[in-house]
Scaffold this active site. Structure first.
Site, short mmCIF file in Angstrom:
data_model
loop_
_atom_site.label_atom_id
_atom_site.label_comp_id
_atom_site.label_asym_id
_atom_site.label_seq_id
_atom_site.Cartn_x
_atom_site.Cartn_y
_atom_site.Cartn_z
CG HIS A 1 17.70 -21.38 21.34
ND1 HIS A 1 18.98 -20.36 20.88
CD2 HIS A 1 18.02 -21.79 22.37
CE1 HIS A 1 19.88 -20.20 21.41
NE2 HIS A 1 19.07 -21.01 22.65
CD GLU B 1 17.19 -13.35 29.42
OE1 GLU B 1 16.38 -13.84 29.15
OE2 GLU B 1 18.27 -12.46 28.56
CG PHE C 1 23.14 -26.62 26.92
CD1 PHE C 1 22.00 -26.17 27.46
CD2 PHE C 1 22.75 -28.27 26.72
CE1 PHE C 1 20.79 -26.26 27.57
CE2 PHE C 1 21.36 -28.05 26.16
CZ PHE C 1 20.97 -28.04 27.03
CG HIS D 1 19.73 -16.71 26.31
ND1 HIS D 1 20.29 -16.87 24.97
CD2 HIS D 1 19.23 -17.87 26.62
CE1 HIS D 1 20.14 -18.11 24.92
NE2 HIS D 1 19.81 -18.85 26.22
CB CYS E 1 23.00 -21.31 23.36
SG CYS E 1 22.52 -22.62 22.92
CE LYS F 1 17.82 -18.09 21.70
NZ LYS F 1 18.72 -16.67 22.27
#
Lengths: 419, 78
Positions: free
Chosen positions: A347, A321, A407, A310, A169, A342
């Site tokens: 996403h 975050e 990830f 994010h 991502c 998002k």
């Protein structure tokens, strides 16, 4: 160091397949979420996603505009989205008619998080049912992640760097950051840079569902499912689409009188070295990524007006975050707005960082920041941070920061400013 | 035009994204219809599926025009 500016934008999103439509819908606080139409997802962890809409929809995507029929048949959707977004960016920059000399100095850095998952799934079923002689001869190069770049370079005759990032991502943000460095280091004068994803397919939804990453609790009201920072958030909503920017060396752009959207002034990247899917509990990687981008930018912390977070709407990630932002920005956090788009388009995985960078650039252009939808009951941790709940907000926007984390513990941050 | 010819033409139009009018019997897949060698592999697979014939590699190599395909299929169909 050579300066790098943005001179073209291209978007394919669940809320519009061109820049102005997608942005108008984002600012109008629309949601791109709905029940999955690509397959019957009734028995899956989640039966909703943010799909790119078909051509006959009010803000649908028409692949015939920029992608040959034959190519469409041979490749996965993420490549089709990527080719179209790259074409939009090149057209917007006014660079579709470059000389051969110029095209030697024009490249691509367009990646994807997971690439051709739908095609890998369907051709595996063909293999199992009918044997190896029925697998498509276009199987491999129709699924490979670097084949957006490959296809775009063939279509437009670009012969500079041919690069494709794969960092889950964080792909979109890394793609732009890497490409900006290639221009800064004199490897190219023009780079199409961004990311794409098209992984809404049975194995994709099942896989992310089994990883316990997806929102599952909003089957009746999918538009409420993506709710970053809200107390009731329960995972991310899968999106799809692509974002590509045209990056250009500043003097090159100035000389030809190009329209300049923004300058890329900071790029930070780091690793968590902690866990394959869970973010570091102190947000260490996120913090260092932002810190590096800020240091490179030469700006003061108080100069950042907007952060496109994010913020995926997962229970753990959003808080960490926010903690990292709080730790880095200290009192300057009061000066900035931070939102997660998002909440509107889901996403986009490998496309997210690029699409969201484009929203940052449009915030610079229009002096308005997009909202965080569904933020009805902010987490306790959110106090004192303007997360732009529900509605877009007009405000001064001179410098922006975009975060992407993925990830594998991979983090990227970009800082851009108006010129 | 024969039934085989119609069905071959339909497959060629669909796979190569060309106008139906350009798929004449004499048309060469590579020279006239923009196919590459992998497209031909794909076309041969599609012919095999559609007509229930097997087209071995050495025979497939000799199929260069639309008419070559029609002739082969008509000669080998069960």
């Amino acid at each position: 160091m050579r300066r790098v500016v943005v001179t073209g934008l291209g978007l394919v999103t669940p809320l519009g397949a061109d820049v102005e439509t997608a942005w108008k819908n984002i600012i109008a606080a629309k949601s791109g979420a709905g029940t999955i139409t690509k397959f019957d997802a009734t028995d899956f962890h989640s039966n909703y996603a943010c799909e790119v809409k078909p051509a006959d929809h009010e803000y649908g995507f028409d692949p015939d505009k920029r992608v040959d029929h034959k190519v469409q048949r041979q490749v996965d959707p993420f490549i089709v989205y990527g080719i179209d977004a790259a074409g939009q960016a090149l057209e917007d920059a006014g660079l579709t008619e470059m000389s051969e000399e110029e095209r030697f100095r024009a490249g691509c850095s367009i990646g994807s998080g997971i690439g051709g998952l739908p095609g890998i799934e369907s051709e595996s079923l063909v293999l199992a049912a009918k044997g190896p002689k029925r697998v498509s001869p276009h199987f491999v190069h129709g699924r490979l992640i670097n084949l957006i770049t490959g296809q775009v370079q063939i279509k437009y005759g670009l012969m500079g760097p041919n690069h494709a990032v794969v960092t889950a991502c964080s792909t979109g943000a890394h793609s732009i950051g890497d490409a900006a460095r290639m221009i800064a280091m004199d490897d190219a004068d023009v780079m199409l840079a961004g990311g794409s994803e098209g992984a809404i397919c049975p194995i994709g939804i099942a896989g992310f569902g089994q990883a316990r990453a997806l929102s599952t609790g909003f089957r009746d009201e999918p538009w409420r499912a993506s709710r970053p920072y809200d107390k009731d958030r329960d995972g991310f909503v899968m999106g799809e689409g692509a974002g590509v920017v045209c990056l250009e060396e500043y003097e090159h752009a100035k000389k030809r009188g190009a329209k300049i959207y923004a300058e890329v002034i900071g790029y930070g990247l780091s690793g968590d070295a902690y866990h394959v899917t869970a973010p570091h509990p102190e947000g260490s990687g996120a913090f260092r990524s932002m810190e590096m981008a800020m240091r490179k930018s030469g700006l003061e912390l108080g100069d950042i007006d907007y952060i496109n977070a994010h913020g995926t709407s997962t229970p753990l990630g959003d808080e960490l975050e926010l903690n990292a932002v709080r730790r880095l920005f200290g009192n300057s956090i009061a000066n900035l707005s931070m939102s997660s788009t998002k909440s509107a388009i889901g996403h986009l995985l490998g496309g997210a960082g690029a699409v969201e960078s484009i929203f940052c650039i449009l915030a610079l252009r229009d002096q308005i920041v997009p909202p965080t939808l569904n933020l009805d009951n902010p987490s306790d941790n959110c106090a004192g941070v303007d997360l732009v709940p529900h509605v877009a907000k007009e405000r001064q926007v001179k410098a922006v920061l975009n975060n992407s984390f993925g990830f594998g513990g991979t983090n990227a941050s970009l800082v851009m400013k108006a010129i | 035009m024969s039934d085989t010819a119609d069905r071959v033409k339909k497959i060629v139009v669909e796979h190569l994204g060309v106008e139906a009018g350009s798929v004449t019997p004499e048309a060469s897949f590579i020279d006239d219809l923009g196919a590459d060698s992998l497209d031909i592999v794909e076309l041969v697979m599609a012919f095999e599926e559609e007509f229930g014939v097997e087209i071995p590699d050495d025979a497939a190599e000799k199929i260069t025009t639309v008419n070559d395909a029609i002739t082969y299929i008509d000669a080998h169909q069960g």
